[in-house]
Design a protein around this motif. Structure first.
Motif, mmCIF file in Angstrom:
data_model
loop_
_atom_site.group_PDB
_atom_site.id
_atom_site.type_symbol
_atom_site.label_atom_id
_atom_site.label_comp_id
_atom_site.label_asym_id
_atom_site.label_seq_id
_atom_site.Cartn_x
_atom_site.Cartn_y
_atom_site.Cartn_z
ATOM 1 N N ARG A 117 0.874 -1.171 0.000
ATOM 2 C CA ARG A 117 0.000 0.000 0.000
ATOM 3 C C ARG A 117 0.907 1.215 0.000
ATOM 4 O O ARG A 117 2.081 1.114 0.321
ATOM 5 C CB ARG A 117 -0.875 0.001 1.261
ATOM 6 C CG ARG A 117 -2.349 0.120 0.929
ATOM 7 C CD ARG A 117 -3.201 -0.068 2.135
ATOM 8 N NE ARG A 117 -3.977 1.113 2.441
ATOM 9 C CZ ARG A 117 -5.103 1.422 1.861
ATOM 10 N NH1 ARG A 117 -5.602 0.657 0.943
ATOM 11 N NH2 ARG A 117 -5.758 2.509 2.197
ATOM 12 N N THR A 141 -6.014 -4.722 9.398
ATOM 13 C CA THR A 141 -6.458 -3.739 8.424
ATOM 14 C C THR A 141 -5.319 -2.790 8.075
ATOM 15 O O THR A 141 -4.325 -2.696 8.794
ATOM 16 C CB THR A 141 -7.640 -2.911 8.978
ATOM 17 O OG1 THR A 141 -7.210 -2.197 10.143
ATOM 18 C CG2 THR A 141 -8.831 -3.799 9.316
ATOM 19 N N GLN A 143 -5.120 1.279 7.149
ATOM 20 C CA GLN A 143 -5.881 2.526 7.096
ATOM 21 C C GLN A 143 -4.976 3.636 7.611
ATOM 22 O O GLN A 143 -4.596 3.644 8.769
ATOM 23 C CB GLN A 143 -7.142 2.410 7.950
ATOM 24 C CG GLN A 143 -8.034 3.615 7.899
ATOM 25 C CD GLN A 143 -9.252 3.472 8.807
ATOM 26 O OE1 GLN A 143 -9.256 2.694 9.746
ATOM 27 N NE2 GLN A 143 -10.272 4.245 8.516
ATOM 28 N N GLU A 149 -10.927 4.480 3.808
ATOM 29 C CA GLU A 149 -11.554 3.168 3.966
ATOM 30 C C GLU A 149 -10.555 2.154 4.545
ATOM 31 O O GLU A 149 -9.392 2.138 4.168
ATOM 32 C CB GLU A 149 -12.044 2.671 2.605
ATOM 33 C CG GLU A 149 -12.714 1.322 2.661
ATOM 34 C CD GLU A 149 -13.108 0.813 1.275
ATOM 35 O OE1 GLU A 149 -13.542 -0.333 1.192
ATOM 36 O OE2 GLU A 149 -12.960 1.567 0.289
ATOM 37 N N VAL A 151 -8.917 -1.353 4.729
ATOM 38 C CA VAL A 151 -8.665 -2.405 3.744
ATOM 39 C C VAL A 151 -8.184 -3.637 4.504
ATOM 40 O O VAL A 151 -7.408 -3.519 5.458
ATOM 41 C CB VAL A 151 -7.595 -1.940 2.725
ATOM 42 C CG1 VAL A 151 -7.242 -3.037 1.772
ATOM 43 C CG2 VAL A 151 -8.076 -0.703 1.981
ATOM 44 N N ASN A 152 -8.624 -4.812 4.070
ATOM 45 C CA ASN A 152 -8.181 -6.058 4.682
ATOM 46 C C ASN A 152 -6.705 -6.267 4.342
ATOM 47 O O ASN A 152 -6.346 -6.483 3.186
ATOM 48 C CB ASN A 152 -9.034 -7.218 4.166
ATOM 49 C CG ASN A 152 -8.665 -8.545 4.805
ATOM 50 O OD1 ASN A 152 -7.525 -8.775 5.203
ATOM 51 N ND2 ASN A 152 -9.634 -9.427 4.894
#
Length: 157
Positions: A117, A141, A143, A149, A151-152
């Protein structure tokens, strides 16, 4: 104790934690769990300066953090736990602290990492640690800020 958020952030306390997360969750105490920072007067002083006014701060090694949680020292408080890496939080869980969700907010880029990410970079040890945490039933998660949002994280690994 009301542990309202458990966050991985390589910077520990900074603008996002100090301003956005503490106000969004109405945090009364930030608990930094970091063995090295807990032994460094310079690190602790810097964390105190970064901590928002009116929010209490604890900077503790893993075992002491678990002891304080079990002793009920923060039972009436709204706590945000912050650690630099997932390995620290796995050690907290292995001490018996029942964490239900961990948010990877910021894991800085290093030579041995890959990006999963924009602000989360992992190496193979991190991936194995996240998988171990997931196997313990902990929701993982990603974030960065409250209005983003969730996210898994497991799906990103």
């Amino acid at each position: 104790m009301a542990i309202l958020n458990v966050r991985i952030d390589g910077r520990l306390i900074h603008g996002q934690v100090a301003n956005l997360w503490t106000s969004y969750l109405d945090i009364s105490r930030i608990m930094v769990i970091d063995d090295a920072a807990s032994q460094s007067d310079i690190d602790k002083a810097g964390l105190r300066l970064a901590c928002p006014a009116g929010v209490k701060l604890s900077v503790l090694p893993v075992e002491r953090a678990a002891e304080n949680i079990f002793a009920g020292r923060y039972d009436s408080q709204r706590v945000l736990i912050v650690a630099k890496d997932p390995q620290t939080l796995l050690r907290v869980v292995e001490c018996g602290v029942p964490l239900t969700e961990i948010n990877a907010g910021n894991m800085p880029k290093r030579e041995d990492t890959r990006s999963i990410r924009k602000t989360v970079h992992v190496n193979e040890n991190d991936v194995a640690t996240f998988k171990a945490l997931a196997e313990k039933g902990i929701s993982l998660t990603a974030q960065l800020v409250p209005n983003e949002e969730k996210v898994n994280l497991v799906e990103l690994l």
